[in-house]
Motif scaffolding. Structure first.
Motif, PDB file in Angstrom:
ATOM      1  N   GLU A 132      37.213  49.384  37.973  1.00  0.00           N
ATOM      2  CA  GLU A 132      38.047  49.094  39.143  1.00  0.00           C
ATOM      3  C   GLU A 132      37.288  48.383  40.255  1.00  0.00           C
ATOM      4  OE1 GLU A 132      39.646  52.754  37.022  1.00  0.00           O
ATOM      5  OE2 GLU A 132      37.668  51.978  37.562  1.00  0.00           O
ATOM      6  N   LYS A 133      35.969  48.373  40.163  1.00  0.00           N
ATOM      7  CA  LYS A 133      35.141  47.684  41.162  1.00  0.00           C
ATOM      8  C   LYS A 133      34.635  46.350  40.632  1.00  0.00           C
ATOM      9  CE  LYS A 133      33.804  52.002  43.295  1.00  0.00           C
ATOM     10  NZ  LYS A 133      32.744  52.967  43.560  1.00  0.00           N
ATOM     11  N   ASN A 134      35.252  45.870  39.581  1.00  0.00           N
ATOM     12  CA  ASN A 134      34.912  44.576  38.952  1.00  0.00           C
ATOM     13  C   ASN A 134      33.508  44.549  38.369  1.00  0.00           C
ATOM     14  OD1 ASN A 134      37.463  43.698  39.831  1.00  0.00           O
ATOM     15  ND2 ASN A 134      36.610  42.934  41.754  1.00  0.00           N
ATOM     16  N   GLN A 135      33.018  45.712  37.951  1.00  0.00           N
ATOM     17  CA  GLN A 135      31.705  45.804  37.324  1.00  0.00           C
ATOM     18  C   GLN A 135      31.879  45.828  35.803  1.00  0.00           C
ATOM     19  OE1 GLN A 135      28.752  45.790  39.187  1.00  0.00           O
ATOM     20  NE2 GLN A 135      30.250  45.319  40.781  1.00  0.00           N
ATOM     21  N   VAL A 144      41.328  40.055  39.885  1.00  0.00           N
ATOM     22  CA  VAL A 144      40.346  40.455  40.894  1.00  0.00           C
ATOM     23  C   VAL A 144      41.043  40.691  42.231  1.00  0.00           C
ATOM     24  CG1 VAL A 144      38.326  39.665  42.203  1.00  0.00           C
ATOM     25  CG2 VAL A 144      38.385  39.397  39.726  1.00  0.00           C
ATOM     26  N   ALA A 145      41.987  39.825  42.588  1.00  0.00           N
ATOM     27  CA  ALA A 145      42.727  39.987  43.847  1.00  0.00           C
ATOM     28  C   ALA A 145      43.563  41.263  43.829  1.00  0.00           C
ATOM     29  CB  ALA A 145      43.607  38.764  44.100  1.00  0.00           C
ATOM     30  N   LEU A 146      44.249  41.534  42.734  1.00  0.00           N
ATOM     31  CA  LEU A 146      45.048  42.759  42.628  1.00  0.00           C
ATOM     32  C   LEU A 146      44.176  44.004  42.716  1.00  0.00           C
ATOM     33  CD1 LEU A 146      47.626  41.788  39.869  1.00  0.00           C
ATOM     34  CD2 LEU A 146      48.150  42.494  42.215  1.00  0.00           C
ATOM     35  N   THR A 149      43.722  45.718  46.208  1.00  0.00           N
ATOM     36  CA  THR A 149      44.757  46.546  46.822  1.00  0.00           C
ATOM     37  C   THR A 149      45.283  47.650  45.900  1.00  0.00           C
ATOM     38  OG1 THR A 149      46.418  44.925  46.161  1.00  0.00           O
ATOM     39  CG2 THR A 149      45.520  44.723  48.382  1.00  0.00           C
ATOM     40  N   ALA A 150      45.231  47.408  44.595  1.00  0.00           N
ATOM     41  CA  ALA A 150      45.718  48.399  43.622  1.00  0.00           C
ATOM     42  C   ALA A 150      44.709  48.466  42.475  1.00  0.00           C
ATOM     43  CB  ALA A 150      47.100  48.004  43.103  1.00  0.00           C
ATOM     44  N   PRO A 151      43.616  49.206  42.665  1.00  0.00           N
ATOM     45  CA  PRO A 151      42.535  49.223  41.673  1.00  0.00           C
ATOM     46  C   PRO A 151      42.986  49.673  40.285  1.00  0.00           C
ATOM     47  CG  PRO A 151      41.817  50.253  43.716  1.00  0.00           C
ATOM     48  CD  PRO A 151      43.299  50.030  43.831  1.00  0.00           C
ATOM     49  N   LYS A 152      42.496  48.939  39.314  1.00  0.00           N
ATOM     50  CA  LYS A 152      42.763  49.196  37.903  1.00  0.00           C
ATOM     51  C   LYS A 152      41.617  48.566  37.121  1.00  0.00           C
ATOM     52  CE  LYS A 152      47.427  49.060  35.972  1.00  0.00           C
ATOM     53  NZ  LYS A 152      48.553  48.216  35.587  1.00  0.00           N
ATOM     54  N   LYS A 153      41.360  49.030  35.957  1.00  0.00           N
ATOM     55  CA  LYS A 153      40.357  48.388  35.113  1.00  0.00           C
ATOM     56  C   LYS A 153      40.873  47.008  34.704  1.00  0.00           C
ATOM     57  CE  LYS A 153      38.420  52.639  33.425  1.00  0.00           C
ATOM     58  NZ  LYS A 153      39.310  53.501  34.209  1.00  0.00           N
ATOM     59  N   ILE A 154      39.944  46.121  34.392  1.00  0.00           N
ATOM     60  CA  ILE A 154      40.300  44.766  33.966  1.00  0.00           C
ATOM     61  C   ILE A 154      39.867  44.581  32.520  1.00  0.00           C
ATOM     62  CG2 ILE A 154      39.909  42.297  34.324  1.00  0.00           C
ATOM     63  CD1 ILE A 154      39.458  42.873  37.278  1.00  0.00           C
ATOM     64  N   PHE A 155      40.778  44.047  31.729  1.00  0.00           N
ATOM     65  CA  PHE A 155      40.510  43.681  30.344  1.00  0.00           C
ATOM     66  C   PHE A 155      40.559  42.156  30.283  1.00  0.00           C
ATOM     67  CE2 PHE A 155      42.222  42.090  26.378  1.00  0.00           C
ATOM     68  CZ  PHE A 155      41.360  42.637  25.449  1.00  0.00           C
ATOM     69  N   ILE A 156      39.531  41.540  29.704  1.00  0.00           N
ATOM     70  CA  ILE A 156      39.494  40.082  29.606  1.00  0.00           C
ATOM     71  C   ILE A 156      39.363  39.676  28.149  1.00  0.00           C
ATOM     72  CG2 ILE A 156      38.356  37.958  30.360  1.00  0.00           C
ATOM     73  CD1 ILE A 156      37.111  39.678  32.657  1.00  0.00           C
ATOM     74  N   ASP A 157      40.346  38.923  27.677  1.00  0.00           N
ATOM     75  CA  ASP A 157      40.305  38.331  26.340  1.00  0.00           C
ATOM     76  C   ASP A 157      39.650  36.968  26.491  1.00  0.00           C
ATOM     77  OD1 ASP A 157      40.771  37.399  23.745  1.00  0.00           O
ATOM     78  OD2 ASP A 157      42.835  36.818  24.197  1.00  0.00           O
ATOM     79  N   VAL A 158      38.406  36.846  26.039  1.00  0.00           N
ATOM     80  CA  VAL A 158      37.682  35.576  26.109  1.00  0.00           C
ATOM     81  C   VAL A 158      37.901  34.863  24.782  1.00  0.00           C
ATOM     82  CG1 VAL A 158      35.465  34.456  26.548  1.00  0.00           C
ATOM     83  CG2 VAL A 158      35.976  36.654  27.636  1.00  0.00           C
ATOM     84  N   PHE A 159      38.545  33.704  24.845  1.00  0.00           N
ATOM     85  CA  PHE A 159      38.958  32.978  23.642  1.00  0.00           C
ATOM     86  C   PHE A 159      38.662  31.488  23.775  1.00  0.00           C
ATOM     87  CE2 PHE A 159      42.317  32.229  26.600  1.00  0.00           C
ATOM     88  CZ  PHE A 159      42.836  30.984  26.267  1.00  0.00           C
ATOM     89  N   THR A 160      38.887  30.764  22.691  1.00  0.00           N
ATOM     90  CA  THR A 160      38.876  29.299  22.716  1.00  0.00           C
ATOM     91  C   THR A 160      40.112  28.813  21.968  1.00  0.00           C
ATOM     92  OG1 THR A 160      37.629  29.073  20.658  1.00  0.00           O
ATOM     93  CG2 THR A 160      36.339  29.167  22.713  1.00  0.00           C
TER      94      THR A 160
END
Length: 170
Positions: free
Chosen positions: A131-134, A34-36, A39-50
């Motif tokens: 890139e907007k954390n949506q 989110v912090a990155l 300043t340098a927008p990029k899509k975020i991929f999140i691996d949600v695991f246990t």
């Protein structure tokens, strides 16, 4: 016999540079991504695991180790590993997300995991954010690299903006 061992050692040593360049996925925390993105927008991929999820471990050992998946992920996404049972508080979008703990000796679910997965707690699950954390979408379940790469590219190329995934893969 000693000469044979020396020769094998030499071959291994000169081969290391060929294999040493293999790059895995550059995993980071949710907060780092989110912090990155500021300043340098990029899509975020999140691996949600246990920790207890066998399919999550298999995804780590197979799909996420695939060089093509890793290269595409690193180039087009901030990749996040998020333990759905983490007890670390996270502040995001004006809210503080916590894990209130489980019952009967079980770990509880982190509120951020529940929010990202829209209450559909299934592991592994993958969250795609713009890139907007949506939130763009959630994709549940184990996938082999050959099935996972088209999903990554669908979001990485912005194809999701003007066509369905079904049309994209045709």
């Amino acid at each position: 016999m000693n000469m044979k061992k020396t020769l094998i050692a030499f071959i291994i040593l000169i081969s290391l540079p060929l294999f040493g360049n293999a790059q895995g996925i550059n995993w980071m925390t949710f907060e780092e991504a989110v912090a990155l993105n500021e300043t340098a927008p990029k899509k975020i991929f999140i691996d949600v695991f246990t920790d207890w999820c066998g399919w999550c471990k298999r995804m780590d050992q197979t799909t996420f180790q695939n060089p093509e998946v890793a290269a595409y992920m690193n180039e087009n996404f901030y990749a996040v590993k998020f333990d759905a049972e983490s007890d670390k508080p996270i502040e995001f979008a004006g809210y503080k997300f916590i894990n209130e703990g489980g019952k009967n000796g079980r770990k509880g679910t982190h509120q951020l995991a529940a929010a990202l997965l829209q209450g559909r707690l299934s592991y592994p699950s993958y969250v795609f954010m713009d890139e907007k954390n949506q939130l763009l979408t959630v994709a549940p379940g184990y996938m082999e690299a050959k099935d996972f790469l088209p999903v990554l590219k669908y979001f990485g190329t912005d194809a999701y903006l003007n066509q369905t995934f079904k049309d994209y893969i045709k």
